[in-house]
Write a protein that holds these residues in place. Structure first.
Motif, PDB file in Angstrom:
ATOM      1  N   TYR A   1       0.826  -1.206   0.000  1.00 12.26           N
ATOM      2  CA  TYR A   1       0.000   0.000   0.000  1.00 12.26           C
ATOM      3  C   TYR A   1       0.868   1.268   0.000  1.00 12.26           C
ATOM      4  CZ  TYR A   1      -4.324  -2.611   0.944  1.00 12.26           C
ATOM      5  OH  TYR A   1      -5.427  -3.435   0.861  1.00 12.26           O
TER       6      TYR A   1
ATOM      7  N   ASP B   1      -7.090   6.636   0.330  1.00  9.78           N
ATOM      8  CA  ASP B   1      -7.797   6.503   1.613  1.00  9.78           C
ATOM      9  C   ASP B   1      -9.309   6.552   1.448  1.00  9.78           C
ATOM     10  OD1 ASP B   1      -5.413   6.475   3.257  1.00  9.78           O
ATOM     11  OD2 ASP B   1      -5.211   8.604   2.760  1.00  9.78           O
TER      12      ASP B   1
ATOM     13  N   GLU C   1      -5.729  -1.874  -5.478  1.00  5.71           N
ATOM     14  CA  GLU C   1      -7.192  -1.901  -5.467  1.00  5.71           C
ATOM     15  C   GLU C   1      -7.756  -3.288  -5.708  1.00  5.71           C
ATOM     16  OE1 GLU C   1      -9.590   1.533  -7.102  1.00  5.71           O
ATOM     17  OE2 GLU C   1      -7.711   1.748  -8.231  1.00  5.71           O
TER      18      GLU C   1
ATOM     19  N   ARG D   1     -11.201   3.587   2.979  1.00  9.54           N
ATOM     20  CA  ARG D   1     -10.428   2.409   2.556  1.00  9.54           C
ATOM     21  C   ARG D   1     -10.930   1.142   3.226  1.00  9.54           C
ATOM     22  NH1 ARG D   1      -4.053   2.075   3.786  1.00  9.54           N
ATOM     23  NH2 ARG D   1      -3.978   3.818   2.292  1.00  9.54           N
TER      24      ARG D   1
ATOM     25  N   GLN E   1     -13.432  -0.465   1.156  1.00 10.25           N
ATOM     26  CA  GLN E   1     -13.082  -0.812  -0.222  1.00 10.25           C
ATOM     27  C   GLN E   1     -13.069  -2.334  -0.356  1.00 10.25           C
ATOM     28  OE1 GLN E   1     -10.023  -2.093  -1.741  1.00 10.25           O
ATOM     29  NE2 GLN E   1     -10.606  -1.535  -3.840  1.00 10.25           N
TER      30      GLN E   1
END
Length: 518
Positions: A51, A58, A175, A247, A250
């Protein structure tokens, strides 16, 4: 060598079988703890490193279509360090070797250079070049699943046109460490691929010149996340923006974090069962050993050994067992942890795979086994310490048997002689019976722990596909469709029933608490 040391070695030799069994039970518990803790720790460090190197965003948000000047207004929100707009579209891929069409997602990257956020880690080939139509890079998992290499092409339906995507490289993205296709709950690398194309070309294909429909944001240190999310939502709402999310929500990061938390939970539950069983076994072995050595204990005290020294002598035996179990368990756990870390890192596809073993984990193992062994042995050792020398010279007194409550109630007359002996023993020695029952329960727990996963997965699969999702085929549309699309699908050969639904992300609030769904 001192007398008690000679006795200790002799006792260890005579009790070698039970003591090795106890040490191995301890080793199993410590190995499980070490494996889980080091695996979780290593995976988190590998993930955080990935990351950091790729500047993972974020905050994320998706819009219908917004002009690029909106990014300046978003960047001016207090707490935002940088905001980057992208174009993200879903397409249909005619994947080679796959019967049904695959789903593809194409994201834009700047026309020159790398993105400011969510950098791509190049694994092979090169990045697309501006001016060369159809060039893309693809996520490594999809490429490997279909045997694609730089230079190959994949047919795709892009905005209604059938075009070829020329693969020029394979990449990893923060991602899509855990890449899920829309509507899926496990990765399907053969049927879901992510592609990256230069922004100018992708914007031209979807009439998105000077616009974006996807947002990635980096927060400043100390920023108030909730206030930033509310401010972003207020700006993107007129442009069809769905709720922005941090995040932790996500998709990829959420699934990875849940998996690591499950591993950490297993690392705290499983060792406790093994350690509990080992403490029970130590209690049984030490109790029997001290009972058979009543005369030896009495002789030692008669020759001047203090009760404290006798207690330390028996605790030394317990210490040898616990240290042996810890040493074997830590070594086995480190070996297993290294293999499990490598397996998870390859599944999640981290660019680097590093296993981290920290000394505090071994110290924690020593502390746990020593505490468990001491708890198991303390009652027996205390009995040895309190035994007077004169009393130890005599045989142990016969217990004073009296009628139990069950005998007085008259219920016992309905039991067989063997059952009467069992009931009397349980009532006259309830603590020992309780401890034995706990030991059996822990042993059954060990067996259950190793077999319940298959049953749980079978139940989840049956529930998901037999009750919750009873359809044979799901169809997802990039854009909302009217009822005519449902009628067309229902008239296809073989379709018995067709049911439409619409799914949208929502943010559920209650006072100061909120969560995002969808």
């Amino acid at each position: 060598m001192r007398t008690l040391d000679v006795k200790l070695i002799r006792d260890l030799r005579r009790q070698i079988g039970p003591l090795i069994a106890i040490a191995m039970v301890m080793a199993c518990g410590i190995a499980a703890m070490t494996m889980m803790l080091t695996t979780v720790r290593s995976l988190r460090l590998n993930l955080d490193t990935f990351y950091d190197r790729t500047r993972f965003a974020d905050v994320f948000a998706h819009l219908k279509r917004a002009p690029l000047p909106l990014l300046d207004r978003i960047s001016d929100i207090p707490g935002i360090s940088f905001a980057e707009g992208r174009i993200t579209v879903d397409v249909t891929i005619d994947a080679p070797g796959v019967a049904e069409p695959a789903t593809g997602r194409i994201q834009s990257i700047p026309d020159r250079g790398d993105p400011a956020l969510n950098l791509l880690h190049l694994r092979s080939g090169r990045l697309p070049e501006l001016g060369r139509a159809g060039e893309v890079v693809v996520n490594e998992a999809f490429a490997e699943a279909l045997g694609l290499r730089p230079g190959d092409s994949v047919p795709a339906i892009i905005n209604g046109s059938y075009d070829d995507l020329e693969i020029v490289g394979t990449v990893l993205s923060p991602e899509y460490v855990y890449a899920l296709r829309p509507g899926g709950f496990v990765p399907d690398d053969k049927r879901f691929g992510i592609f990256w194309m230069r922004e100018e070309e992708l914007a031209g294909l979807y009439d998105m010149d000077g616009a974006f429909n996807d947002l990635a944001v980096r927060l400043s240190p100390g920023a108030t996340e909730a206030l930033v999310l509310d401010a972003i939502d207020a700006l993107i709402e007129p442009y069809g923006g769905t709720s922005s999310y941090p995040r932790r929500d996500q998709t990829s990061h959420l699934y990875i974090n849940d998996e690591l938390e499950q591993l950490q939970g297993m690392g705290s539950v499983m060792p406790n069962i093994f350690i509990g069983v080992s403490a029970l076994l130590i209690n049984i072995v030490m109790t029997r050993l001290i009972r058979t050595q009543r005369e030896q204990i009495a002789v030692l005290k008669a020759f001047g050994y203090s009760s404290w020294r006798v207690g330390v002598h028996f605790m030394q035996m317990v210490g040898v067992v616990s240290l042996t179990g810890t040493a074997v368990g830590v070594a086995a756990g480190a070996y297993l942890g290294s293999n499990v870390t490598t397996m998870y890192a390859r599944f999640f596809r981290f660019p680097t795979i590093e296993y981290h073993f920290e000394p505090w984990i071994a110290l924690l193992g020593v502390t746990i086994t020593s505490a468990a062994a001491s708890i198991g042995a303390i009652s027996a050792v205390r009995r040895a310490m309190k035994l007077p020398a004169a009393e130890g010279m005599r045989p142990e007194a016969t217990p004073d048997y009296r009628a139990t409550l069950i005998e007085k109630s008259g219920f016992i007359k309905w039991l067989s002689p063997a059952s009467r002996m069992i009931v009397r023993h349980i009532e006259r020695q309830p603590v020992r019976a309780l401890v034995s029952s706990i030991g059996v329960a822990l042993a059954i727990g060990v067996l259950t722990l190793g077999t319940y996963i298959n049953d749980a997965l079978d139940f989840l699969i049956d529930f998901q596909f037999s009750i919750a999702q009873r359809y044979d085929l799901g169809v997802s549309f990039i854009e909302p469709r009217d009822a005519s699309a449902v009628r067309e699908i229902a008239n296809l050969p073989g379709a018995l029933e067709c049911e439409p639904f619409r799914a949208v992300p929502v943010r559920i609030r209650h006072d100061h608490l909120w969560t995002r769904e969808g």
